[in-house]
Design a protein around this motif. Structure first.
Motif, mmCIF file in Angstrom:
data_model
loop_
_atom_site.group_PDB
_atom_site.id
_atom_site.type_symbol
_atom_site.label_atom_id
_atom_site.label_comp_id
_atom_site.label_asym_id
_atom_site.label_seq_id
_atom_site.Cartn_x
_atom_site.Cartn_y
_atom_site.Cartn_z
ATOM 1 N N ALA A 71 -1.859 1.536 5.053
ATOM 2 C CA ALA A 71 -1.553 1.616 3.622
ATOM 3 C C ALA A 71 -2.217 2.844 2.996
ATOM 4 O O ALA A 71 -1.622 3.516 2.139
ATOM 5 C CB ALA A 71 -2.011 0.345 2.916
ATOM 6 N N CYS A 102 -6.002 -0.889 -1.461
ATOM 7 C CA CYS A 102 -5.969 -2.254 -0.936
ATOM 8 C C CYS A 102 -7.214 -3.046 -1.318
ATOM 9 O O CYS A 102 -8.274 -2.488 -1.583
ATOM 10 C CB CYS A 102 -5.855 -2.239 0.594
ATOM 11 N N GLU A 133 -1.841 4.057 -0.702
ATOM 12 C CA GLU A 133 -1.859 2.694 -1.218
ATOM 13 C C GLU A 133 -3.297 2.195 -1.274
ATOM 14 O O GLU A 133 -4.054 2.350 -0.328
ATOM 15 C CB GLU A 133 -1.049 1.782 -0.288
#
Length: 774
Positions: free
Chosen positions: A213, A220, A218
């Protein structure tokens, strides 16, 4: 036709249809149909409930509805959540065709048990928030009552949102720590990707998901409820944490207080920013609960508030006390003796280290020993199926004595804590037959460690050896180290042998633990040698040991300007007549300069590092890396307060007073400044002359030992540098209790020692530093 392609397309087509329906509902609906609203709507009017994570999995194509009625429930709830006319998605032939084609497709290979969804879409019940008694509208999770700890937890998560880190909520079972963590995560990290492994064996995949990710920019959150399942030997380690930090992943975990206290190796936990969630609610929290009850008249809250003096409100909502009373009164004629026997058996198996779901077969084999009396039939135990039904049936749709999970059962964790509070751990707490059973059943690596730690908690080192020996003999360094730690209180020679084997296997931590072993054996010289080896191997705590501030005592030849005091004259003088007793003006002037220089260095470092964790190598920061290891992960707000400690003590001198520390942070500032001042006198005489220009030399100039004795009541804060004293800051530490130490935990460093010796809270800061993002 390629049937595999057809099947894959069928599943993808169903997922696209679900996503399209939700998008259409968003466009045309009067209200926004969030996953939470849809899920809540499915729980009403006796429809099959659908969780938010299930809907998310349908949209991604990872899962399908269990039955056609579940899909119908979702479609009806979608209309309701979006305030659309009834029948908007009422096209049963189309949806049934899509559903049946997708169901006919061969299922994908089983994926690791790791959930990955948006935080805003997470279902609190699936994240193990305790269920409360369900209301008529299907609500099993009452409105959240803000806790006193919320602002600090949320501030910590906000700080870590861009840089990563670990937040750990500590509290008793049903204290509300999981709900507190969930609400804080929803409030601060709603757009993050939530990664939640279901089992310890899923942890590697969870970490890999975070890494993948991060490559796509991204952010997390790794959710580790009951983090003890992922901590300690054989599981989550420092290397994993470093990997997560490089991906800027936030690790959010919870742990029960008794387990946090009993962990023999706290390396990972010590890197977390911890917050205590109290079981009994404060007056302010109870007031907030009362205001909420006046607003919505939730009867569940009324009952919890009425018992708030004896039980925590979250505790009562989860029916913990009620279940405990029911279990203790069940082993009677015409009661549920066999059901109670199943629960007591499950409790002992869990306390002995089998923390995973227990098979019904295993409970069936062992539970007879828990029936009261020598003649088991006199009490008239109920049939096995009836007993199992009683133990697993929810009370008021809240929770159960035995909770179904996967293919097995686990006892409600509140019962474990209540049992230990009632009897306490001891060598006789758990029957021999149970120990034998867990050793035979717990063959996985992580299970062996869990059994060994449970045995240690109950003073059963014989069981601990049996659990870990197979791994240790197979050259498992963590097992060898753990045996070394657990054996120490019974056989130090054996402990040393195991630690040496772990060292030979390349285990860095064991170098320091070997030093601790020799220190406690009164061999400080050998202990110091091991600490040096640990520091050279990269152990941060051992490195910090050599970073402790000390006074620099220069040779006389280096400081010809010093006037030697007339010791004889001082001895002959009447103590009461020594009006000028104390540090000389030149001493105070150099010390003031040391405070100012240290403050400036701290402010400069703060502008560079902000909230980043410091160390002694790649992320060194002047002043902050000089502090004990337990402070290295503190945030910019904390560091700004530390910088002000130097300024406050310098101001004392400018005001004509002796610098008198009023808190732990100022005590540490004093130690650092005395080291810096003594080093200036030893190494920079020209600089000292510049600071002291116009002040006459005196016999008592630069008596830093005198300053140490006059300005500090004790040197307890220096314990934080000692490898053998790791954990001494915690109130439950035996050395802490014996010495009556106060305010050594990093979060307490700026709390005043005495109420009548506090500094002006409105005094501000000399420098307004620009804190870098992240």
């Amino acid at each position: 036709m390629d049937h595999s392609t057809f099947d894959a397309d069928a599943r993808a087509e169903f997922a696209r249809a679900v996503r399209a329906a939700m998008e259409e509902a968003k466009r045309e609906g009067k209200t926004k149909p969030t996953l939470e609203k849809i899920s809540r709507a499915t729980a009403a009017k006796n429809r099959p409930p659908v969780s938010t994570s299930a809907i998310s999995a349908w949209c991604s194509g990872d899962r399908l509805p269990r039955t056609w009625s579940v899909l119908e429930s979702f479609l009806t709830a979608l209309e309701q959540a979006a305030s659309l006319p009834r029948g908007k998605f009422d096209d049963p032939p189309r949806w049934r065709r899509l559903y049946e084609r997708a169901r006919a497709a061969p299922s994908e290979p089983p994926q690791p048990g790791t959930v990955a969804i948006r935080v805003r879409d997470a279902d609190p019940l699936e994240l193990m928030v305790h269920r409360a008694r369900t209301t008529k509208d299907g609500n099993a999770v009452p409105v959240y009552i803000p806790r006193d700890v919320d602002p600090d937890v949320r501030a910590a998560l906000s700080r870590m949102s861009g840089s990563g880190g670990v937040v750990l909520l500590v509290g008793d079972s049903t204290a509300g720590k999981t709900r507190c963590a969930y609400e804080a995560m929803r409030a601060t990290l709603s757009d993050h990707l939530l990664i939640a492994p279901r089992h310890i064996t899923d942890l590697p995949e969870a970490i890999s998901k975070a890494v993948r990710a991060a490559r796509s920019d991204e952010r997390c959150v790794l959710w580790l409820n009951d983090i003890e399942k992922y901590l300690g030997p054989g599981s989550f380690d420092l290397k994993d944490l470093h990997t997560l930090r490089t991906t800027q992943t936030v690790v959010l975990g919870t742990i029960r207080s008794r387990i946090r206290k009993d962990l023999p190796d706290e390396e990972l936990v010590r890197l977390a920013q911890e917050f205590e969630v109290e079981r009994l609610w404060s007056a302010g929290e109870v007031d907030r609960a009362r205001k909420q009850f006046r607003s919505d008249r939730d009867e569940r809250l009324r009952l919890a508030i009425s018992q708030a003096a004896d039980f925590g409100i979250a505790e009562t909502l989860a029916t913990g006390p009620q279940l405990w009373r029911e279990l203790r009164g069940a082993s009677v004629v015409n009661g549920n003796p066999r059901g109670a026997a199943l629960v007591w058996c499950a409790i002992d198996l869990a306390l002995a280290g089998l923390t995973e779901p227990l098979s019904v077969g295993l409970l069936g084999e062992l539970h007879e020993d828990y029936l009261p009396g020598s003649n088991k039939q006199l009490i008239g135990p109920e049939p096995f199926e009836a007993a199992l039904s009683w133990a697993t049936s929810p009370r008021d749709a809240v929770t159960r004595l035995l909770i179904p999970e996967g293919d097995g059962l686990r006892p409600f964790d509140y019962l474990l804590d209540a049992h230990l509070q009632d009897r306490g751990p001891s060598p006789k707490l758990i029957p021999e037959k149970v120990w034998a059973t867990v050793l035979a059943s717990g063959t996985e690596r992580h299970q062996r460690f869990s059994i060994a730690l449970a045995a240690h908690a109950n003073d059963r080192m014989d069981i601990g050896r049996k659990a870990l020996l197979p791994l240790a003999e197979a050259q498992d360094a963590e097992a060898q180290r753990t045996l070394g730690v657990l054996c120490e209180h019974t056989d130090r020679q054996e402990a040393a042998r195991w630690l040496q084997r772990a060292i030979d296997s390349g285990d860095v931590l064991s170098f320091r633990l070997m030093g601790n072993l020799h220190f406690r054996n009164q061999d400080r010289e050998t202990a110091s040698q091991w600490y040096r080896k640990a520091a050279e191997a990269g152990d941060e705590v051992a490195q910090s040991y050599y970073n402790e501030p000390t006074l620099i005592r220069p040779p006389k030849a280096q400081t010809p300007h010093l006037i030697e005091p007339d010791v004889g004259a001082a001895a002959d003088a009447d103590w009461d007549e020594a009006e000028d007793y104390g540090p000389t003006p030149r001493t105070l002037r150099v010390l003031e300069a040391a405070f100012v220089i240290s403050a400036d260095m701290a402010y400069d470092s703060l502008e560079e590092i902000g909230d980043q964790r410091v160390d002694l190598t790649h992320n060194y920061a002047a002043v902050f890396s000089d502090l004990p290891v337990l402070t290295w992960g503190q945030n910019a707000k904390w560091r700004r307060q530390m910088a002000r400690c130097f300024d406050d003590l310098a101001q004392d001198i400018r005001s004509g007073e002796w610098p008198q520390p009023t808190c732990t942070g100022e005590e540490m500032a004093m130690h650092i400044a005395l080291e810096r001042a003594s080093a200036m006198v030893a190494d920079e005489p020209e600089l000292v002359d510049m600071f002291t220009e116009g002040l006459p030399e005196e016999a008592g100039d630069y008596d830093w030992g005198l300053c140490l004795g006059l300005f500090l009541e004790d040197t307890d804060v220096l314990f934080l540098y000692e490898p053998w004293a790791q954990g001494i800051e915690e109130p439950d530490n035996p050395i802490h209790r014996h010495l009556g130490i106060a305010n050594l935990e990093a979060d307490d460093w700026f709390d005043p020692f005495r109420e009548n010796e506090t500094r002006d809270p409105e005094r501000g800061f000399r420098r307004c530093t620009a804190i870098p993002p992240g």
